[in-house]
Design a protein around this motif. Structure first.
Motif, PDB file in Angstrom:
ATOM      1  N   ARG A  76       0.826  -1.205   0.000  1.00 49.83           N
ATOM      2  CA  ARG A  76       0.000   0.000   0.000  1.00 49.83           C
ATOM      3  C   ARG A  76       0.860   1.255   0.000  1.00 49.83           C
ATOM      4  O   ARG A  76       0.511   2.258  -0.648  1.00 49.83           O
ATOM      5  N   ASN A  79       1.661   2.082  -3.280  1.00 47.43           N
ATOM      6  CA  ASN A  79       0.436   2.344  -4.055  1.00 47.43           C
ATOM      7  C   ASN A  79       0.114   1.199  -5.014  1.00 47.43           C
ATOM      8  O   ASN A  79      -0.396   1.415  -6.113  1.00 47.43           O
ATOM      9  N   HIS A 121      -2.122  -1.698  -6.091  1.00 43.93           N
ATOM     10  CA  HIS A 121      -3.514  -2.133  -5.981  1.00 43.93           C
ATOM     11  C   HIS A 121      -3.949  -2.682  -7.338  1.00 43.93           C
ATOM     12  O   HIS A 121      -3.382  -2.307  -8.356  1.00 43.93           O
ATOM     13  N   ASP A 147      -7.586  -1.705   1.238  1.00 41.08           N
ATOM     14  CA  ASP A 147      -8.336  -0.505   0.857  1.00 41.08           C
ATOM     15  C   ASP A 147      -9.355  -0.906  -0.210  1.00 41.08           C
ATOM     16  O   ASP A 147      -9.030  -1.038  -1.391  1.00 41.08           O
ATOM     17  N   LYS A 176      -9.855   0.985  -3.515  1.00 40.66           N
ATOM     18  CA  LYS A 176      -8.901   0.816  -4.613  1.00 40.66           C
ATOM     19  C   LYS A 176      -8.952  -0.594  -5.198  1.00 40.66           C
ATOM     20  O   LYS A 176      -8.032  -1.016  -5.891  1.00 40.66           O
ATOM     21  N   ASP A 205      -9.112  -3.523  -3.543  1.00 44.29           N
ATOM     22  CA  ASP A 205      -8.582  -4.620  -2.731  1.00 44.29           C
ATOM     23  C   ASP A 205      -9.724  -5.515  -2.252  1.00 44.29           C
ATOM     24  O   ASP A 205     -10.849  -5.035  -2.013  1.00 44.29           O
TER      25      ASP A 205
END
Length: 353
Positions: free
Chosen positions: A164, A167, A169, A187, A190, A192
């Motif tokens: 994460r 970034n 995802h 998250d 995004k 996940d």
């Protein structure tokens, strides 16, 4: 001082031994809390040798070697002790190399600090040295799907936290009874998601494919298998792209991974690599490479320290096993028998009776 020695049958003996002396590049740490890992019982069992097998240190610097400039007596630190070497963390004092020692901010407890060194560094080595994913300071702005198998264990959870920060995802987290904990790591905004391995292998494969489809992604190339058994890598192999560039990294050495197809590049993540220099006569050394695992470990341990101070990195949930060093035997046997879920066992050394 007192030291806990683990036998091949996972019985623990408390011995009175001399306090060790650090060499020029080492740090002597008064251990406040020791963490624990599955390798702490596996090492003595499979090597058939008695060993103080603890490697996760959190405590206060007692003495430093003459070449050490970054630490001084009284500093609050955590450290990764060199595996299978003397003077591990199941003792009142432990030795660590300065480059695998890092400062603990005042706001970080020793208990939390003891959960970090081995597991978090394993996650970092797997993501960035084995899977070659972008580091947090070079975070991606494009979708890079990542499968993390064993997401509620410490290594898997740290892999998600670091991914994460990069970034990365959507993260497809494979978990079981620790799903509530994993939900707090991912998250959903995004893309996940969590896939429950308890529903069976076919459900895992379908769940991963469905997660990719929900994100309008046709293929995935990266998997961190923090389980590496019970059909984990076989399931992953069913969903990694066959068009080239697919990578899986595994955490258990010496296993038969021949079921992984040839089109998938496989590697084993060994955290011990951060205690290994680039040998001049190695392939890399002959090609002029100077820096490697040691420098990687040095950088990422300091990255963890900064993250703890700034609040964007945290340790793993923990359970304090009563009895200090005398609780090590119960803790390691519970680890061996799969009693814990989504927590790390830690031991308060002063609680030794």
């Amino acid at each position: 001082m007192k030291e806990a020695v683990v036998s091949p049958d996972i019985n623990v003996t408390i011995k009175d031994v001399s306090v060790p002396k650090p060499n020029a590049d080492q740090v002597l740490i008064k251990v406040v809390y020791s963490g624990s890992n599955p390798k702490d019982w596996k090492g003595p069992k499979y090597s058939k040798k008695e060993l103080n097998s603890g490697d996760d240190v959190a405590g206060i610097v007692e003495e430093v070697g003459e070449n050490v400039t970054e630490f001084k007596k009284g500093d609050r630190v955590a450290a990764f002790h060199e595996m299978m070497s003397d003077h591990g963390s199941f003792a009142e004092y432990a030795i660590a190399w300065a480059y695998t020692t890092f400062h603990l901010p005042k706001k970080t407890s020793f208990e939390e600090g003891a959960t970090i060194p081995l597991a978090a560094m394993t996650a970092a080595v797997g993501l960035y040295q084995r899977l070659k994913l972008p580091e947090p300071w070079n975070a991606t702005t494009e979708k890079i799907p990542l499968i993390v198998y064993g997401a509620s264990g410490a290594v898997g959870a740290f892999a998600i936290k670091l991914a994460r920060l990069s970034n990365i995802h959507p993260i497809i987290a494979i978990s079981g009874r620790g799903q509530k904990f994993v939900e707090g790591l991912i998250d959903r905004s995004k893309g996940d998601t969590i896939v429950d391995y308890r529903n069976g292998d076919e459900a895992v494969i379908t769940g991963i494919k469905d997660a990719l489809k929900a994100n309008n992604i046709s293929e995935t190339h990266h998997a961190f298998d923090a389980v590496s058994e019970h059909n984990s890598f076989q399931n992953i192999s069913q969903v990694l792209s066959q068009t080239g560039g697919s990578k899986i990294t595994l955490v258990l050495p010496g296993r038969d991974y021949s079921a992984i197809p040839k089109h998938i590049e496989q590697s084993t993540t060994s955290v011990g690599s951060v205690h290994t220099a680039v040998a001049p006569d190695s392939k890399e050394g002959k090609e002029g490479v100077i820096t490697g695992g040691k420098e990687f470990g040095f950088v990422f341990f300091r990255f963890f320290s900064r993250g703890l101070q700034e609040g964007w990195f945290t340790g793993h949930p923990y359970e304090v096993v009563p009895g200090g060093l005398r609780g090590v035997e119960k803790g390691l046997n519970d680890l061996m028998n799969g009693v814990n879920s989504a927590t790390k066992y830690v031991f308060e050394i002063e609680d030794t009776k």
